[in-house]
Design a protein around this motif. Structure first.
Motif, PDB file in Angstrom:
ATOM      1  N   SER A  20      -7.254   3.563  -5.751  1.00 55.21           N
ATOM      2  CA  SER A  20      -5.808   3.576  -5.481  1.00 55.21           C
ATOM      3  C   SER A  20      -5.165   2.506  -6.364  1.00 55.21           C
ATOM      4  O   SER A  20      -5.864   1.636  -6.891  1.00 55.21           O
ATOM      5  CB  SER A  20      -5.546   3.238  -4.003  1.00 55.21           C
ATOM      6  OG  SER A  20      -5.702   1.838  -3.807  1.00 55.21           O
ATOM      7  N   GLY A  72       0.787  -1.233   0.000  1.00 50.09           N
ATOM      8  CA  GLY A  72       0.000   0.000   0.000  1.00 50.09           C
ATOM      9  C   GLY A  72       0.818   1.283   0.000  1.00 50.09           C
ATOM     10  O   GLY A  72       0.247   2.371   0.091  1.00 50.09           O
ATOM     11  N   GLU A 122     -10.337   3.139  -1.636  1.00 47.83           N
ATOM     12  CA  GLU A 122      -9.274   2.160  -1.897  1.00 47.83           C
ATOM     13  C   GLU A 122      -9.315   1.661  -3.354  1.00 47.83           C
ATOM     14  O   GLU A 122      -8.281   1.419  -3.963  1.00 47.83           O
ATOM     15  CB  GLU A 122      -9.414   0.981  -0.916  1.00 47.83           C
ATOM     16  CG  GLU A 122      -8.544  -0.247  -1.199  1.00 47.83           C
ATOM     17  CD  GLU A 122      -7.053  -0.056  -0.884  1.00 47.83           C
ATOM     18  OE1 GLU A 122      -6.696   0.929  -0.200  1.00 47.83           O
ATOM     19  OE2 GLU A 122      -6.258  -0.906  -1.347  1.00 47.83           O
ATOM     20  N   CYS A 151       2.523   5.880  -8.902  1.00 45.36           N
ATOM     21  CA  CYS A 151       2.591   4.635  -8.114  1.00 45.36           C
ATOM     22  C   CYS A 151       3.851   3.841  -8.465  1.00 45.36           C
ATOM     23  O   CYS A 151       4.444   3.192  -7.591  1.00 45.36           O
ATOM     24  CB  CYS A 151       1.344   3.790  -8.337  1.00 45.36           C
ATOM     25  SG  CYS A 151       0.864   3.589 -10.064  1.00 45.36           S
ATOM     26  N   THR A 176      -0.371   4.023  -2.417  1.00 43.52           N
ATOM     27  CA  THR A 176      -1.582   4.830  -2.200  1.00 43.52           C
ATOM     28  C   THR A 176      -1.218   6.254  -1.770  1.00 43.52           C
ATOM     29  O   THR A 176      -1.956   7.191  -2.033  1.00 43.52           O
ATOM     30  CB  THR A 176      -2.508   4.203  -1.131  1.00 43.52           C
ATOM     31  OG1 THR A 176      -1.745   4.047   0.059  1.00 43.52           O
ATOM     32  CG2 THR A 176      -3.060   2.866  -1.568  1.00 43.52           C
ATOM     33  N   TYR A 220      -6.540   8.601  -5.401  1.00 46.54           N
ATOM     34  CA  TYR A 220      -6.808   8.193  -4.017  1.00 46.54           C
ATOM     35  C   TYR A 220      -6.849   9.436  -3.122  1.00 46.54           C
ATOM     36  O   TYR A 220      -7.680   9.543  -2.222  1.00 46.54           O
ATOM     37  CB  TYR A 220      -5.750   7.197  -3.531  1.00 46.54           C
ATOM     38  CG  TYR A 220      -6.047   6.692  -2.136  1.00 46.54           C
ATOM     39  CD1 TYR A 220      -7.149   5.873  -1.895  1.00 46.54           C
ATOM     40  CD2 TYR A 220      -5.241   7.055  -1.065  1.00 46.54           C
ATOM     41  CE1 TYR A 220      -7.441   5.425  -0.612  1.00 46.54           C
ATOM     42  CE2 TYR A 220      -5.525   6.613   0.225  1.00 46.54           C
ATOM     43  CZ  TYR A 220      -6.629   5.795   0.440  1.00 46.54           C
ATOM     44  OH  TYR A 220      -6.923   5.357   1.711  1.00 46.54           O
TER      45      TYR A 220
END
Ligand code: SF4
Ligand code: SF4
Length: 431
Positions: free
Chosen positions: A47, A29, A44, A82, A32, A38
């Motif tokens: 994300s 995670g 969630e 990400c 995130t 997000y």
């Protein structure tokens, strides 16, 4: 992450690749924290980790995409913040490409959504059609309130004035000034040729001045990024194959040291041609073209850019996601600006997307506007004289939210080294 694909499913090379990517995610995670959607939506499923779960569930069960999965995948910006954050090296970009192609194949979108996406795919990559569409949008401006939301957005985004067609975007060779150090091809793109001809003009002048022979290759056109991000792989592969053949003719002819790209969104896609064609007949030339593809800042780093020749000015550098996350080019543009003598301001939360993201600001207006406001506030807080970016989409998105002039990085470098002042910096602000 454990997966449950059957051996039969894994015989499909694309599914096998997706499975490998899914297995590399340890669902920690961390991603995130830097995901713009997000941050805006707090869900969630908006994300990267949530989307990875949705994609896993869809692919592992061999099922068609459903409305819930499509909604959350459509909301992804493809900003790849990400990927910069992930400690496990999860290739979210290729997983997302696969998911979008699967959605395109298995999901029937509502009719208006299909029409809107068709319009974007059939108009934006083709300069003559795009020019005509902008003229039509300007005629329709008076009765735009009668039109559906998407068409109203298109009209709102259409510029009121277009620059004349630039002869520089036609196939030709520009000789180097002085001794030739490199021979490069310039990707003149599609939408950029219509919306802002100054960027390619400045790039050509700057490269010539620094000793490059610049070729605009016959037949090269849209890179395919727009349709690729919509999952329309047939269209995107056709565009990519067209460019590979056009540039390979130059490689096999007088040779190329690089393919210069000044729209970083396109650069990320051209650098991925090798992957897009990895299982196809064009695998070898596609890999060659990907290896030659360079953002203009990478090419300029290798040339002798003069030092301290710019007018003193505070420049807010906006890092386009496609450059900082997609291509992992973080410092080169700032170093070049500092080298010629500009003071570079760095807005806070530079990792965050401005909401442009190709056609995202046309399709996901509310999220895009939220991100634009955050970005503009962060930039304005640095009180710059000018904002610069390496991607036209970001320039338009940010420019629509501020009165501070917005230009391309190469326009500033060209100006500092003897070119004309960028139009946006002229007193009459030719925007
Ligand atoms: S940071 Fe990487 S490994 Fe962790 S959940 Fe996100 S994608 Fe998976
Ligand atoms: S690409 Fe950007 S919007 Fe999409 S999941 Fe990754 S960080 Fe979030």
């Amino acid at each position: 992450m454990q997966t449950g694909f059957t051996p039969e499913m894994l015989r499909d090379k694309n599914v096998a690749e997706a499975e490998g990517i899914l297995r590399s995610c340890v669902h920690c995670g961390f991603c995130t924290a830097t995901c713009p959607t997000y941050q805006v939506l707090g869900d969630e499923l908006d994300s990267p980790r949530g989307r990875i779960y949705l994609i896993k569930d869809m692919l592992e069960n061999g099922r068609a995409a459903d409305a819930k999965t499509v909604k959350h995948i459509d909301r992804c910006l493809s900003c790849f913040a990400c990927m910069s954050t992930c400690p496990s090296g999860v290739n979210y970009m290729h997983l997302l490409d696969h998911a979008r192609a699967h959605i395109q194949k298995t999901y029937r979108r509502p009719i208006m959504d299909r029409i809107n996406r068709w319009i974007l795919a059939q108009v934006l990559p083709y300069p003559p059609r795009f020019r005509l569409a902008i003229r039509a949008a300007n005629l329709a401006r008076v009765f735009k309130w009668l039109l559906p939301g998407f068409q109203r957005n298109l009209i709102n985004f259409a510029p009121k004035h277009l620059p004349p067609v630039s002869q520089n975007d036609r196939p030709q060779v520009f000789a180097a000034f002085g001794e030739r150090k490199k021979r490069v091809a310039l990707m003149t793109g599609c939408a950029q040729q219509v919306l802002n001809t100054d960027i390619n003009d400045a790039t050509i002048r700057l490269l010539q001045r620094l000793g490059c022979e610049v070729v605009v290759a016959t037949g090269a056109a849209c890179c395919g990024a727009l349709t690729h991000h919509m999952g329309k792989t047939g269209d995107s592969h056709r565009s990519a194959a067209n460019n590979i053949n056009a540039w390979m003719a130059e490689v096999d002819g007088d040779g190329l040291d690089a393919i210069v790209i000044n729209t970083s969104g396109c650069g990320t896609t051209v650098k991925d041609y090798g992957h897009m064609f990895r299982n196809a007949a064009l695998a070898e030339p596609a890999a060659k073209i990907s290896a030659l593809a360079k953002d203009v800042s990478e090419v300029l780093e290798d040339l002798d850019l003069p030092e301290n020749c710019a007018q003193p000015m505070n420049v807010a550098y906006h890092a386009a996601c496609s450059l900082q996350h997609g291509q992992q080019i973080k410092n080169a543009p700032k170093d070049l600006l500092r080298r010629v003598g500009f003071t570079v301001c760095e807005p806070k939360d530079a990792y965050l997307c401005c909401g442009s993201a190709g056609t995202y600001n046309l399709l996901q207006v509310e999220i895009a506007n939220n991100l634009k406001q955050r970005k503009v506030s962060a930039i304005e807080a640095t009180t710059p004289n000018v904002i610069c970016a390496g991607n036209l989409g970001c320039m338009i998105q940010i420019g629509s939210g501020t009165d501070i002039p917005v230009v391309h990085t190469v326009q500033l470098l060209d100006w500092a080294t003897g070119g004309p002042s960028p139009r946006a910096l002229l007193p009459e602000r030719g925007k």
